[in-house]
Write a protein that holds these residues in place. Structure first.
Motif, mmCIF file in Angstrom:
data_model
loop_
_atom_site.group_PDB
_atom_site.id
_atom_site.type_symbol
_atom_site.label_atom_id
_atom_site.label_comp_id
_atom_site.label_asym_id
_atom_site.label_seq_id
_atom_site.Cartn_x
_atom_site.Cartn_y
_atom_site.Cartn_z
ATOM 1 N N SER A 1 0.816 -1.220 0.000
ATOM 2 C CA SER A 1 0.000 0.000 0.000
ATOM 3 C C SER A 1 0.850 1.270 0.000
ATOM 4 O O SER A 1 0.403 2.327 0.452
ATOM 5 N N MET A 2 2.057 1.190 -0.543
ATOM 6 C CA MET A 2 2.964 2.346 -0.616
ATOM 7 C C MET A 2 3.313 2.606 -2.077
ATOM 8 O O MET A 2 3.753 1.696 -2.796
ATOM 9 N N TYR B 1 3.233 7.960 -1.117
ATOM 10 C CA TYR B 1 1.818 7.939 -0.744
ATOM 11 C C TYR B 1 1.516 6.590 -0.079
ATOM 12 O O TYR B 1 1.632 5.544 -0.721
ATOM 13 N N ARG B 2 1.146 6.654 1.188
ATOM 14 C CA ARG B 2 0.718 5.436 1.890
ATOM 15 C C ARG B 2 -0.806 5.408 1.886
ATOM 16 O O ARG B 2 -1.457 6.331 2.397
ATOM 17 N N ILE B 3 -1.377 4.376 1.279
ATOM 18 C CA ILE B 3 -2.829 4.272 1.177
ATOM 19 C C ILE B 3 -3.364 3.701 2.489
ATOM 20 O O ILE B 3 -3.158 2.526 2.799
ATOM 21 N N ASP B 4 -4.020 4.548 3.266
ATOM 22 C CA ASP B 4 -4.494 4.147 4.588
ATOM 23 C C ASP B 4 -5.833 3.419 4.540
ATOM 24 O O ASP B 4 -6.063 2.469 5.293
ATOM 25 N N LYS B 5 -6.720 3.856 3.652
ATOM 26 C CA LYS B 5 -8.037 3.231 3.585
ATOM 27 C C LYS B 5 -8.674 3.502 2.225
ATOM 28 O O LYS B 5 -8.714 4.645 1.770
ATOM 29 N N ILE B 6 -9.152 2.445 1.589
ATOM 30 C CA ILE B 6 -9.879 2.599 0.331
ATOM 31 C C ILE B 6 -11.367 2.691 0.650
ATOM 32 O O ILE B 6 -11.924 1.834 1.345
ATOM 33 N N LEU B 7 -12.009 3.745 0.155
ATOM 34 C CA LEU B 7 -13.410 4.025 0.440
ATOM 35 C C LEU B 7 -14.283 3.660 -0.756
ATOM 36 O O LEU B 7 -13.776 3.292 -1.821
ATOM 37 N N ASN C 1 -15.909 5.723 -2.513
ATOM 38 C CA ASN C 1 -15.799 6.759 -3.545
ATOM 39 C C ASN C 1 -14.448 7.471 -3.502
ATOM 40 O O ASN C 1 -14.346 8.650 -3.821
ATOM 41 N N GLY C 2 -13.397 6.754 -3.110
ATOM 42 C CA GLY C 2 -12.071 7.357 -3.085
ATOM 43 C C GLY C 2 -11.149 6.628 -2.126
ATOM 44 O O GLY C 2 -11.312 5.423 -1.894
ATOM 45 N N PHE C 3 -10.218 7.343 -1.551
ATOM 46 C CA PHE C 3 -9.326 6.722 -0.574
ATOM 47 C C PHE C 3 -8.689 7.785 0.314
ATOM 48 O O PHE C 3 -8.607 8.962 -0.042
ATOM 49 N N ASP C 4 -8.258 7.334 1.499
ATOM 50 C CA ASP C 4 -7.478 8.156 2.420
ATOM 51 C C ASP C 4 -6.008 7.773 2.282
ATOM 52 O O ASP C 4 -5.695 6.588 2.093
ATOM 53 N N ALA C 5 -5.128 8.761 2.407
ATOM 54 C CA ALA C 5 -3.694 8.489 2.274
ATOM 55 C C ALA C 5 -2.897 9.413 3.175
ATOM 56 O O ALA C 5 -3.376 10.485 3.585
ATOM 57 N N THR C 6 -1.679 9.000 3.474
ATOM 58 C CA THR C 6 -0.702 9.863 4.128
ATOM 59 C C THR C 6 0.443 10.066 3.140
ATOM 60 O O THR C 6 0.966 9.095 2.588
ATOM 61 N N ILE C 7 0.784 11.346 2.908
ATOM 62 C CA ILE C 7 1.829 11.669 1.940
ATOM 63 C C ILE C 7 3.086 12.082 2.705
ATOM 64 O O ILE C 7 3.035 12.901 3.618
ATOM 65 N N PHE C 8 4.216 11.506 2.318
ATOM 66 C CA PHE C 8 5.482 11.793 2.979
ATOM 67 C C PHE C 8 6.444 12.469 2.011
ATOM 68 O O PHE C 8 6.566 12.059 0.857
ATOM 69 N N ASN C 9 7.104 13.510 2.527
ATOM 70 C CA ASN C 9 8.158 14.198 1.769
ATOM 71 C C ASN C 9 9.283 14.506 2.760
ATOM 72 O O ASN C 9 9.263 15.540 3.432
ATOM 73 N N GLY C 10 10.240 13.582 2.855
ATOM 74 C CA GLY C 10 11.271 13.745 3.865
ATOM 75 C C GLY C 10 10.669 13.635 5.258
ATOM 76 O O GLY C 10 9.967 12.683 5.579
#
Length: 310
Positions: A64-65, A73-79, A81-90
Motif C-alpha cells: 500500500s505504498m 503515498y501510503r494508502i491508509d483506507k480505500i473508500l 468513492n475514493g481513498f485516504d492516504a498519508t503523503i510523505f516528503n522527507g
C-alpha cells in the motif's frame, strides 16, 4: 544604525507574533480536476488495489505504498468513492483524501483535500502558508497524470466502445443447449448447419456469423448462432428467422481467444450498467476470423455488439 536594528527586531517580533497567534499549525488545502470518465467505472478500478500499478504514474514501493516524483503515498483506507492516504516528503507529511464525485454520465471530479502540519520555524511557516507546501505541486501533477489515464476509454474498459446504428435486420438463428461451454467445433458445427439451411432455402449470407452464449445453470450453456441474410428465409422447428430492431448498438473489436473475449464482454456489460443503458435484445459476438482455419487464438478478431435503446 540603532534605528535599523530596532526596525529589524520589530519585524522579527511581528513575524513571530503572526506565526504564533494568527497562523494555525495545520493548513488544509484542496485541488479539483474534471475527468472524462464515469465515476462508477473509476471506482471499480480504484477499489481494487491489484489494479493500481496499471494506472499509478509512479512506482509501488511496498504494501500500500506508492511513490511519485520523490513523494511517498501510503494508502491508509480505500473508500467506496475514493481513498485516504498519508503523503510523505522527507520529514514532512500530510493527511490526504481523494473523492471521486460524479458530474455527469461521462465525467467525474477528482477532488483532493489534504492537511499538512506547518513548520515550527516562524519565517518558514509564513512562507509555506502563503506559497503552499510542496505537497500542493506534487498532488497537482499526480492528478494530471491520473486524468490522462482515466480520460482514455481504453484504459478504463480495456477497449474502445462506440455507438452505431444496427445494419443487418434479418437473420437465421439456431439454438442448442450444451452441458459445457461451447468449443470451437460446437460453434462451427452450428454455423455450418445454418449456412446449409440458408442455401437450401435460397437465402444469401450478408455478414459474418453471430454468437451468443448464456450460462443457464452450473453445467448448462444456451448457445445461439445467427447468420444475417439479404431477405427473410422460411423458418422451421430448428431454424428461426428473426428481425433486429433498427436502433442503436454498442460496438467494439477485440483481438484474442475465448478468455479475452469473455473479459471484453464483461467490460461491455460494465459500460452498459455504468451508463444506465437499456437493451431491447441480447448482446452477441460477430466471428470475423474463421476460428476453425486460424489456430492461433491471438489472431482471432471478434466484434462485440450490444443493442441499446439510446
Amino acid at each position: 544604525m540603532k534605528n535599523r536594528l530596532l526596525l529589524v527586531f520589530i519585524v522579527l517580533i511581528a513575524v513571530l507574533a503572526v506565526s504564533v497567534y494568527f497562523i494555525p499549525p495545520v493548513k488544509t488545502s484542496g485541488y479539483k480536476v474534471l475527468v472524462t470518465c464515469n465515476s462508477a467505472a473509476t471506482m471499480r478500478i480504484i477499489v481494487n488495489e491489484n489494479n493500481w500499478e496499471k494506472w499509478w504514474p509512479g512506482k509501488k514501493s511496498g504494501q500500500s505504498m506508492y511513490t511519485y516524483h520523490g513523494f511517498t503515498y501510503r494508502i491508509d483506507k480505500i473508500l467506496l468513492n475514493g481513498f485516504d492516504a498519508t503523503i510523505f516528503n522527507g520529514k514532512d507529511s500530510a493527511k490526504a483524501n481523494l473523492q471521486i464525485e460524479p458530474v455527469s454520465m461521462d465525467s467525474s471530479n477528482f477532488t483532493w483535500t489534504y492537511a499538512s502540519i506547518l513548520p515550527a520555524n516562524p519565517a518558514k511557516k509564513i512562507l509555506y502558508y502563503i506559497n503552499g507546501f510542496p505537497f500542493a505541486g506534487n498532488i497537482k501533477n499526480l492528478t494530471g497524470e491520473m486524468k490522462k489515464h482515466f480520460d482514455q476509454q481504453e484504459n478504463v474498459y480495456g477497449m474502445r466502445i462506440s455507438r452505431d446504428k444496427v445494419k443487418d435486420s434479418t437473420l437465421v438463428s439456431l439454438k442448442n443447449t450444451l452441458d459445457h461451454y461451447p468449443t470451437t467445433e460446437d460453434v462451427y458445427g452450428m454455423i455450418a448447419a445454418t449456412k446449409e439451411y440458408i442455401q437450401k432455402n435460397g437465402g444469401k449470407q450478408t455478414d459474418f456469423p453471430m454468437l451468443n452464449v448464456h450460462q443457464t445453470g452450473i453445467t448448462s450453456y444456451e448457445t445461439m448462432i445467427g447468420i444475417p441474410t439479404a431477405v427473410p428465409v422460411p423458418a422451421d422447428e430448428r431454424f428461426i428467422t428473426k428481425r433486429m430492431v433498427l436502433g442503436f448498438i454498442l460496438t467494439s473489436e477485440i483481438k484474442g481467444g475465448v478468455a479475452t473475449v469473455k473479459e471484453a464482454e464483461q467490460q461491455m456489460n460494465n459500460y452498459v450498467l455504468d451508463h444506465n443503458k437499456l437493451s431491447p435484445a441480447i448482446p452477441f459476438q460477430q466471428l470475423v476470423t474463421d476460428r476453425m482455419q486460424e489456430k492461433d487464438t491471438t489472431k482471432w478478431i471478434t466484434r462485440l455488439y450490444f443493442p441499446v435503446f439510446y
